[in-house]
Design a protein around this motif. Structure first.
Motif, PDB file in Angstrom:
ATOM      1  N   VAL B 176     -65.864  38.240  -1.552  1.00  0.00           N
ATOM      2  CA  VAL B 176     -64.506  38.632  -0.635  1.00  0.00           C
ATOM      3  C   VAL B 176     -63.458  37.917  -1.858  1.00  0.00           C
ATOM      4  O   VAL B 176     -62.856  39.535  -1.493  1.00  0.00           O
ATOM      5  N   HIS B 177     -63.061  37.885  -3.047  1.00  0.00           N
ATOM      6  CA  HIS B 177     -62.734  37.913  -3.665  1.00  0.00           C
ATOM      7  C   HIS B 177     -62.308  39.451  -4.555  1.00  0.00           C
ATOM      8  O   HIS B 177     -61.226  40.137  -4.617  1.00  0.00           O
ATOM      9  N   ARG B 178     -63.590  39.899  -5.002  1.00  0.00           N
ATOM     10  CA  ARG B 178     -63.945  41.615  -5.459  1.00  0.00           C
ATOM     11  C   ARG B 178     -63.209  42.592  -4.416  1.00  0.00           C
ATOM     12  O   ARG B 178     -62.465  43.877  -4.314  1.00  0.00           O
ATOM     13  N   LEU B 179     -63.070  42.215  -3.222  1.00  0.00           N
ATOM     14  CA  LEU B 179     -62.853  42.862  -1.706  1.00  0.00           C
ATOM     15  C   LEU B 179     -60.896  42.793  -1.887  1.00  0.00           C
ATOM     16  O   LEU B 179     -60.531  43.995  -1.843  1.00  0.00           O
ATOM     17  N   ALA B 180     -60.767  41.707  -2.285  1.00  0.00           N
ATOM     18  CA  ALA B 180     -59.567  41.669  -1.882  1.00  0.00           C
ATOM     19  C   ALA B 180     -58.568  42.191  -3.014  1.00  0.00           C
ATOM     20  O   ALA B 180     -57.699  42.531  -2.773  1.00  0.00           O
ATOM     21  N   THR B 181     -59.893  42.195  -3.924  1.00  0.00           N
ATOM     22  CA  THR B 181     -59.147  43.524  -5.022  1.00  0.00           C
ATOM     23  C   THR B 181     -58.942  44.250  -4.481  1.00  0.00           C
ATOM     24  O   THR B 181     -58.154  45.514  -5.079  1.00  0.00           O
ATOM     25  N   LYS B 182     -59.859  45.102  -3.766  1.00  0.00           N
ATOM     26  CA  LYS B 182     -60.248  46.174  -3.288  1.00  0.00           C
ATOM     27  C   LYS B 182     -58.956  46.924  -3.107  1.00  0.00           C
ATOM     28  O   LYS B 182     -58.715  47.936  -3.344  1.00  0.00           O
TER      29      LYS B 182
END
Lengths: 225, 308
Positions: B176-182
């Motif tokens: 979910v954190h990686r998604l937020a960065t995207k």
């Protein structure tokens, strides 16, 4: 250090098939540490080649020797008196060695007996792993001290990719996903925020992409004059 | 939101609040444009836009850019997939400009499957930049009208920017954190990896909603109908990043071989119904792999026709 693997005997025999007097030349540098091209390995290769050629009915004269370092002209010159005595020289150093030799002795032929693989170290007895890609702009501190350029199959700066499973890289079941390790370390140390911003685009000019590299230490150059 | 970023049909559908329905089309292993046009027929009118894959699974095919151009010419809206494996930043920027000039308005920014999985495993890969940076690059070109070096672009490419997300890869807590960065990098919409493990996806979407990410980006849930139990088995074992529960394989095996395709479609339809209700899901991305002719039937039975 530089890690290398020895070429197969078949390939080495193929390179020197038409030679009758050869020198197997080891190096006391990295290849000695990774047990592939030191004095002991040069001795073993020399006798193996001798036996194989005898079996083929084409006996060969094989000498062996080791230099302190083949990547240093100070030691490469030590071969000056004897290099012409052979039909060919088989270097057991990394890819640097046979080139220093070729540059100093243009009339001799130097064959590489090893495949230079990577910058790394031994993780257990007999097992070496890559750690550095020599990109010329080290930023491992940004990734918990672990390099994604060298150790991620896609050199991602924002991993792990969708193929990371149970800490293993999708490319090879024996390869750890370095991004899994980076993320877990950041989580464990409470620094996950280090990974949420988009990182600057990497400048590859300092890597091999910028062309062959040269390192100049002015104070040493001046000292030599 | 009255002014759109790209003017793409997909963007209009999503900003109007409709439940989006996108499809996928793999280019041929050759220059067979006719083969591609046959596939377009099934997709026309059934989906809002169609992803044109970019040497997917690292197997050489007709270029995704050329496939997109053929699609535009045929009156269908493409989603131009671009992977970081095969192009450096120069090739990327020039292909983005070319795509826009040819009428492409959507892009999906991907890392790309490793070449060792494909049919030219001897190839050198590029990875000059990664998918996160590709998103940021397309955004910079669109919003600032500049190349990466800061030079002005003469007619900037106005792309609706997509990114992928695999909620099933590890470490799960980080996804979910990686998604937020995207999203921070500039993703306007997300198409997820094929979803089979619904429990895990529900859990993931809860995290997405808790962080409010669904309000900053449109999330399209990836659906792939299984043709038979063999396909499920194969994907589970050999396709990286797939999470296929045993219960799904069992359900497919539980029906007669002749009925497994229908069972696969039924499972996909049940998923689509749930996604329609699921908080934070803005649409479905249907990846009917080499099964494009089934798309009209699936769209019809899923109740998503007619498209807006």
């Amino acid at each position: 250090m530089i890690v290398a693997d020895r070429k197969s005997l078949e390939e080495i025999l193929g390179m020197v098939a038409d030679r009758e007097k050869i020198l197997i030349l080891g190096c006391k540098g990295c290849v000695t540490v990774c047990n592939v091209g030191g004095l002991k390995e040069a001795e073993i290769l020399a006798s193996t080649v001798r036996i194989a050629r005898k079996k083929e009915g084409k006996p060969v004269e094989v000498a062996h020797r080791v230099l302190e370092r083949q990547c240093d002209n100070e030691y490469v010159t030590q071969l000056a008196d004897t290099v012409a005595d052979y039909d060919a020289v088989v270097s057991m150093a990394c890819g640097v060695g046979p080139q220093f030799l070729s540059e100093m002795y243009p009339d001799q032929v130097f064959f590489p007996a090893v495949n230079t693989t990577f910058f790394g170290g031994a993780v257990q007895h007999g097992v070496w792993e890559e750690r550095c890609a020599g990109c010329g702009a080290c930023g491992i501190h940004l990734f918990g001290g672990l390099c994604p350029i060298a150790r991620c199959a896609k050199s991602l700066l924002h991993g792990p990719c969708g193929g990371s499973a149970n800490g293993i890289c999708e490319v090879h079941k024996d390869t750890a996903c370095i991004w899994d390790a980076i993320v877990k370390k950041k989580m464990d140390t409470g620094h996950l925020e280090d990974l949420v911003a988009v990182k600057p685009f990497k400048d590859w000019r300092t890597a091999r992409d910028g062309g062959p590299r040269r390192s100049i230490r002015e104070e040493l150059v001046k000292g030599n004059i | 939101m009255t002014e759109t970023k790209s003017g793409s049909n997909l963007e209009k559908v999503l900003t109007a609040g409709h439940f989006a329905f996108t499809g996928e089309c793999g280019p041929p292993k050759g220059a067979n444009a006719q083969h591609l046009k046959e596939k377009f027929k099934y997709l026309k009118g059934s989906v809002d836009c169609v992803n044109m894959t970019d040497n997917q699974t690292a197997v050489v095919r007709m270029s995704s850019l050329a496939g997109c151009a053929l699609m535009v010419a045929d009156g269908l809206e493409p989603n131009f997939q671009m992977v970081c494996r095969d192009r450096n930043r120069l090739a990327m920027m020039s292909d983005i400009l070319g795509a826009y000039a040819l009428g492409v308005r959507n892009m999906l920014c991907l890392s790309g499957d490793h070449q060792s999985f494909g049919n030219h495993p001897e190839a050198k890969n590029v990875h000059d930049i990664d998918s996160m940076q590709l998103i940021a690059l397309v955004k910079k070109m669109r919003d600032e009208g500049k190349f990466l070096n800061g030079e002005e672009i003469d007619v900037p490419p106005k792309m609706f920017i997509g990114a992928a997300c695999n909620p099933f890869a590890d470490p799960f807590e980080f996804r979910v954190h990686r998604l937020a960065t995207k999203i921070s990098a500039g993703a306007d919409f997300i198409q997820t990896q094929c979803i089979f493990n619904m429990d895990k996806f529900r859990d993931f979407m809860k995290q997405v909603v808790d962080k409010g990410l669904h309000e900053r980006c449109y999330i399209l849930a990836g659906v792939t109908p299984m043709k038979n139990a063999g396909m499920a088995n194969f994907m589970s074992k050999y396709v990286p990043g797939m999470d296929i529960p045993d219960s799904l394989i069992k359900r497919l095996k539980g029906v007669d071989k002749r009925d497994q395709a229908e069972e696969g479609i039924k499972i996909a339809l049940e998923q689509i119904q749930e996604f329609k209700e699921m908080e934070g899901v803005a649409g479905v991305h249907l990846m009917a792999i080499e099964w494009e002719h089934k798309v009209p039937e699936i769209a019809e039975r899923a109740g998503v026709l007619p498209r807006p």
